[in-house]
Design a protein around this motif. Structure first.
Motif, mmCIF file in Angstrom:
data_model
loop_
_atom_site.group_PDB
_atom_site.id
_atom_site.type_symbol
_atom_site.label_atom_id
_atom_site.label_comp_id
_atom_site.label_asym_id
_atom_site.label_seq_id
_atom_site.Cartn_x
_atom_site.Cartn_y
_atom_site.Cartn_z
ATOM 1 N N CYS A 174 0.859 -1.440 0.091
ATOM 2 C CA CYS A 174 0.248 -0.279 0.190
ATOM 3 C C CYS A 174 1.101 1.788 -0.068
ATOM 4 O O CYS A 174 2.056 1.328 1.025
ATOM 5 N N SER A 175 0.533 2.082 -0.792
ATOM 6 C CA SER A 175 1.022 3.475 -1.150
ATOM 7 C C SER A 175 0.639 4.779 -0.219
ATOM 8 O O SER A 175 1.560 5.929 0.451
ATOM 9 N N ARG A 176 -0.374 3.950 0.660
ATOM 10 C CA ARG A 176 -0.606 5.068 1.424
ATOM 11 C C ARG A 176 -0.710 5.048 2.353
ATOM 12 O O ARG A 176 -0.378 3.572 3.052
ATOM 13 N N GLN A 177 -0.240 6.163 3.319
ATOM 14 C CA GLN A 177 -0.259 6.094 4.389
ATOM 15 C C GLN A 177 -1.444 6.349 5.636
ATOM 16 O O GLN A 177 -1.945 7.393 4.935
ATOM 17 N N PHE A 178 -1.382 5.480 6.455
ATOM 18 C CA PHE A 178 -2.458 5.489 7.557
ATOM 19 C C PHE A 178 -2.072 5.012 8.775
ATOM 20 O O PHE A 178 -1.304 4.069 8.720
ATOM 21 N N THR A 179 -2.131 5.302 9.676
ATOM 22 C CA THR A 179 -2.619 5.274 11.041
ATOM 23 C C THR A 179 -3.312 3.389 11.289
ATOM 24 O O THR A 179 -4.517 3.021 10.997
ATOM 25 N N HIS A 180 -2.166 2.664 12.392
ATOM 26 C CA HIS A 180 -2.530 1.485 12.094
ATOM 27 C C HIS A 180 -2.653 0.839 13.292
ATOM 28 O O HIS A 180 -2.047 1.354 14.672
ATOM 29 N N LEU A 181 -4.564 0.116 14.252
ATOM 30 C CA LEU A 181 -4.849 0.447 15.164
ATOM 31 C C LEU A 181 -3.552 -0.867 16.523
ATOM 32 O O LEU A 181 -2.999 -1.728 15.883
ATOM 33 N N SER A 182 -3.332 -0.069 17.670
ATOM 34 C CA SER A 182 -2.071 -0.475 17.968
ATOM 35 C C SER A 182 -2.710 -0.623 19.280
ATOM 36 O O SER A 182 -2.827 0.341 20.152
ATOM 37 N N LYS A 183 -1.901 -2.008 20.362
ATOM 38 C CA LYS A 183 -2.100 -1.882 21.593
ATOM 39 C C LYS A 183 -1.728 -0.889 22.560
ATOM 40 O O LYS A 183 -2.324 -0.814 23.506
ATOM 41 N N ARG A 184 -0.272 -0.904 21.903
ATOM 42 C CA ARG A 184 0.673 0.421 22.366
ATOM 43 C C ARG A 184 -0.237 1.608 22.681
ATOM 44 O O ARG A 184 0.747 2.488 23.834
ATOM 45 N N ALA A 185 -0.777 1.633 21.790
ATOM 46 C CA ALA A 185 -1.635 3.514 22.308
ATOM 47 C C ALA A 185 -2.733 3.339 21.079
ATOM 48 O O ALA A 185 -3.836 4.089 20.202
ATOM 49 N N PRO A 186 -3.871 2.540 22.354
ATOM 50 C CA PRO A 186 -5.086 2.366 21.874
ATOM 51 C C PRO A 186 -6.205 3.321 21.406
ATOM 52 O O PRO A 186 -6.743 3.986 20.972
ATOM 53 N N GLU A 187 -5.662 4.636 22.257
ATOM 54 C CA GLU A 187 -6.150 5.888 21.648
ATOM 55 C C GLU A 187 -6.499 6.547 20.861
ATOM 56 O O GLU A 187 -7.546 7.381 20.481
ATOM 57 N N ASP A 188 -4.832 6.418 20.985
ATOM 58 C CA ASP A 188 -4.094 7.537 19.267
ATOM 59 C C ASP A 188 -4.389 6.578 18.157
ATOM 60 O O ASP A 188 -4.466 7.162 17.132
ATOM 61 N N THR A 189 -4.633 5.368 18.077
ATOM 62 C CA THR A 189 -4.676 4.430 17.179
ATOM 63 C C THR A 189 -6.004 3.768 17.205
ATOM 64 O O THR A 189 -6.211 3.111 15.351
ATOM 65 N N TRP A 190 -6.770 4.048 17.387
ATOM 66 C CA TRP A 190 -8.050 3.469 17.221
ATOM 67 C C TRP A 190 -8.780 4.113 15.533
ATOM 68 O O TRP A 190 -8.483 5.892 15.470
#
Length: 886
Positions: free
Chosen positions: A529-545
């Motif tokens: 994927c050439s598009r950049q986007f945030t992936h959900l992570s348990k290390r920062a659940p609120e920021d990555t929701w």
């Protein structure tokens, strides 16, 4: 039929002529086909009998329709673009036409056309289907259908042991679902069973149970209304047991939504459940749905029993009664997590929800992006990792007995995890249990979900006190993760947790250590994927929701072009070409020696190669048997007839045959041998009908429960989904009928499906959305694969050379033929699909509209002639294997 007085009416064309109604096909109503043939085109036509108008009509002028003198409300008059702009009259007959073989008289009057002419009253005779009795010829096949329906039913709640029912119980049945007893999906997964038995019929034929006829008759109204107070009082005196049916249609062509009446209960359903549960101490709710819905009502109201029936096929009625009566002990398990609320699902933020967005049907011209921000956290991978409570967890299902699951001798050799599991029936009824093994991986290299399913086995029927020993073998390849950095499937160093139980909530039973990180399988970057986007992570659940900001309609986009660049793979070169072969090779020679498929293809001219590449159209018209398409028969080569049919749960033709449960219900059995037998039975029926290839199994991942094809697909888990699909295909091809794995890949919604793009990380692709296909191919390599409508990361799946040549052929050794989904060419370039490795373009036509595009592309260099020959050789090899000599 049209009455005699109307027989001489001709189709008028002038403005002064009166409008006339005509029949569309036989004047027959199948009250077991709850949604009907045309529901797929327009959901408001559910349960309707259709007539066509001779002229455009005025929908604002209400006419009157009577059935045997009774006025029918809710008739639908409209223009149908998908039926050649035909104007139709849809007459809702569900719940009204219910007696086998009986003739009903329709009288229609009062409608006006667009020119202001009022129709002359017309009368039609409509006949209900004749009752078909089971015969000995198919007794074995139908026994399998019954077993599959029974084992796919999941008991979710059984408070106070309200189930099984006491013998002699009179059942008070509530809800419009009493007469909307759905047995299958619509669209490609639709079934055309020889006969079917709904729940009312099953109870009526039972000697041990009865139902309240007054209530059942009341719900012919087609509404979830509360009956009059005096009727409820009479029902309470009759029995303290109430069964509420909640039904939802589902299938190809339209996604569900989060609206009330779809994922959430309608206000009428809420009121009905609240009132019935208050009046009847033993209230049981049956979920006759093709997808998970909101079940919070089971806790808000005093509902004692909850059953997920799903779509159980032709014998869903007897199967449900067998479970409720205790004649059969429930053993189904949920193939998906049931959330407490739709918006608890991380993928809910990136799904085209019709409740919030403008309607986008499958043929819509808008382009939609679907960003998989949840990444690897699908289903239980999210709920378990983020400690989010589910209404009912993955793998869950109750029994009328109890089991003890005792794991022992857990050992890891470096190549595999092995263990012995002892399952004992500690209750007082015979039953089956499903052993589920999960692992938790160390995070020495990659972030990991809390648990992943790595093995499941269903026991045999165990008597009280009986013990079964199960040997568990899990190869290290099943415990790998994909590292984008290493471009490989790796087995990480560190401590692995092992869980054994009967749902995803299984407890830890052991650990083992891996001393170093190992590359188990080297790969190459695919479909990145050439598009950049945030992936959900348990290390920062609120920021990555997930936020959903990259998903939705892309304003101004009118094409998938330009496609994101993909790696090229050279075609195999042959020495022979058209014109220099020593002698003509006929198809029979390929039958005798499949290795000659390359020589057969090499002798063909450019025009012949192009002609074989294009399907010879579909047989979906009223005059056909309903085949999806057939290979064009070139003259002079002895090619046989090679029609293909949709399937999954039967042979989807205009010919009666077997009707198995839908894919998700089959998968809920967790029974590998049973689904293999289901495949074999469907294969035998297909072969008897002259169909050498079934377009099944369809088993894309259940990313979101609102996907229209949720009932057709199998599960949220790649191992469960792929394993069950592989077993199904193995059974199908054991009967001499070819299988087709579909839809590759990332096909997870129906809204504007040909113009929908899935944006997915390579890790999520390889661990979730491609992994299920790999698991299936490891069990059984199919004859064919169908690519998906959608694009993935900038390139349509049907034109993705990395997907077809890289993933399928190079990495997994697939040697069968690849086909497009039907009319993919509406949005994808035909030469690009052929060059990528699509061997068969569907549904095509019998003229040169599509073949010319291939010939021209050969001449201007957009298609490598060797790739085209390679494609045709693969197609011909499969035809040779799965056709009888002629």
């Amino acid at each position: 039929m049209i009455e005699k007085e109307d027989q001489n009416l001709k189709s008028p064309a002038g403005k002064e002529e009166m409008p006339v109604l005509f029949e569309i096909g036989p004047a027959e109503y199948d009250f077991h086909d709850i949604d009907g043939l045309y529901f797929m085109l327009d959901r408001q036509l559910s349960g309707c009998y259709l007539l066509m108008w001779s002229k455009p009509m005025n929908p604002d002028v209400p006419g009157v329709v009577r059935l045997d003198g009774e006025v029918i409300a809710g008739c639908i008059i409209r223009c149908m673009p998908d039926m050649g702009n035909m104007w139709i009259l849809g007459i809702p007959l569900r719940g009204r036409v219910t007696e086998y073989g009986r003739e009903y008289r329709l009288r229609i009057e009062g409608y006006e056309d667009a020119d202001g002419n009022r129709m002359t009253p017309q009368e039609f005779l409509i006949k209900a289907i004749e009752k078909q009795e089971p015969g000995q010829q198919y007794a074995g096949h139908e026994k399998t259908a019954l077993e599959a329906a029974r084992e796919g039913i999941v008991l979710l709640k059984n408070e106070g042991n309200v189930l099984p029912l006491e013998e002699g119980t009179v059942l008070n049945l509530f809800g419009k679902g009493v007469h909307e007893f759905r047995i299958g999906a619509v669209g490609a997964g639709k079934i055309s069973p020889r006969y079917s038995i709904n729940f009312l019929e099953a109870v009526r034929e039972s000697e041990d149970y009865a139902f309240n006829e007054e209530l059942a008759d009341y719900y012919k109204c087609g509404k979830d209304e509360i009956p009059p107070e005096e009727m409820v009082e009479r029902a309470v005196k009759m029995s303290d047991t109430a069964v509420i049916f909640l039904s939802r249609p589902a299938g190809e062509n339209q996604d569900a939504s989060s609206a009330k009446g779809e994922y959430y209960l309608s206000d009428a359903e809420e009121t009905l459940i609240a009132n019935v549960a208050a009046a009847f101490p033993k209230t049981i709710v049956v979920l006759n749905t093709g997808y998970p819905i909101d079940v919070s009502f089971a806790e808000r109201y005093p509902v004692k029993g909850l059953i997920f029936l799903g779509f159980g096929g032709m014998l869903a009625g007897p199967a449900l009664l067998d479970i409720m009566s205790g004649a059969v002990n429930p053993s189904g398990k949920l193939p998906d997590t049931w959330a407490e609320d739709y918006f608890d699902i991380p993928a809910s933020q990136n799904f085209y929800d019709r409740a919030k967005c403008p309607e986008a049907n499958p043929e819509d011209t808008v382009y939609i992006d679907t960003c998989y921000e949840e990444d690897i956290y699908i289903g239980y991978r999210y709920f378990q990792t983020f400690k989010k409570k589910a209404a009912y967890p993955f793998g869950f299902g109750l029994s009328y007995t109890k089991f003890r699951i005792q794991p022992d001798k857990i050992r890891f050799s470096g190549d595999a995890l092995e263990m012995e599991v002892q399952v004992e029936n500690t209750g007082d009824r015979s039953g089956k249990e499903v052993v589920q093994i999960y692992i938790g991986k160390p995070e020495s290299v990659l972030e990991q979900p809390e648990k992943e399913l790595v093995c499941f086995e269903k026991t045999e029927e165990l008597r009280p006190g009986q013990i079964q020993q199960i040997h568990v073998y899990i190869p290290v390849s099943t415990m790998t993760s994909y590292s984008e950095e290493e471009k490989a499937y790796i087995f990480s160093k560190g401590q692995y947790r092992v869980y054994a139980g009967n749902s995803v909530e299984a407890e830890c039973c052991g650990i083992f250590e891996a001393e170093e990180t190992r590359i188990i399988r080297q790969a190459e970057p695919l479909m990145q994927c050439s598009r950049q986007f945030t992936h959900l992570s348990k290390r920062a659940p609120e920021d990555t929701w997930p936020k959903g900001k990259l998903s939705g309609i892309i304003a101004g986009k009118v094409s998938h072009l330009p496609y994101q660049k993909r790696r090229s793979y050279p075609a195999k070169h042959t020495a022979l070409t058209a014109g220099n072969a020593k002698e003509k090779i006929l198809f029979d020679e390929v039958r005798r020696s499949p290795g000659k498929a390359e020589e057969f293809a090499a002798q063909l001219t450019e025009e012949e190669l192009a002609r074989l590449t294009i399907c010879a159209s579909a047989g979906w018209g009223m005059e056909g048997i309903g085949e999806a398409g057939r290979v064009f028969r070139l003259e002079g080569y002895g090619l046989p007839e090679f029609p293909v049919s949709d399937g999954n749960s039967g042979v989807n033709l205009n010919v009666r045959n077997i009707g198995m449960p839908s894919g998700a219900t089959l998968c809920a059995s967790f029974n590998k041998e049973l689904i293999k037998e289901v495949g074999r039975v469907i294969g035998e029926e297909a072969k008897a009908l002259g169909i050498p290839l079934i377009l099944a199994p369809a088993f894309n991942i259940h990313r979101n429960p609102l996907n229209g094809r949720q009932p057709e697909y199998f599960s949220e888990d790649p191992l469960l989904s792929g394993t069950m699909a592989g077993c199904y295909a193995k059974g199908l091809e054991s009967a001499g009928v070819a299988a087709c794995y579909k839809h590759l890949a990332g096909n997870n919604c129906e809204s504007s499906r040909k113009r929908n793009q899935s944006l997915i990380s390579e890790r999520a692709l390889r661990e979730i959305y491609l992994r299920n296909f790999e698991y299936a191919m490891a069990i059984h390599m199919p004859a064919s694969v169908m690519t998906a409508y959608n694009a993935v990361n900038g390139c349509p799946a049907a034109a993705d050379e990395e997907l077809i040549q890289g993933f399928l052929r190079k990495e997994n050794g697939f040697e069968g033929f690849v086909m497009t989904d039907w009319t993919t060419y509406d949005t994808v370039d035909i030469p690009a699909m052929v060059q990528a490795g699509n061997c068969w373009i569907t549904p095509g036509s019998n003229d040169s509209v599509y073949t010319e595009q291939i010939v021209n592309a050969l001449r201007d260099g957009r298609i490598d002639p060797e790739r085209l020959r390679e494609n045709i050789a693969a197609l011909v090899r499969v035809m040779a294997e799965f056709t009888q000599e002629i």
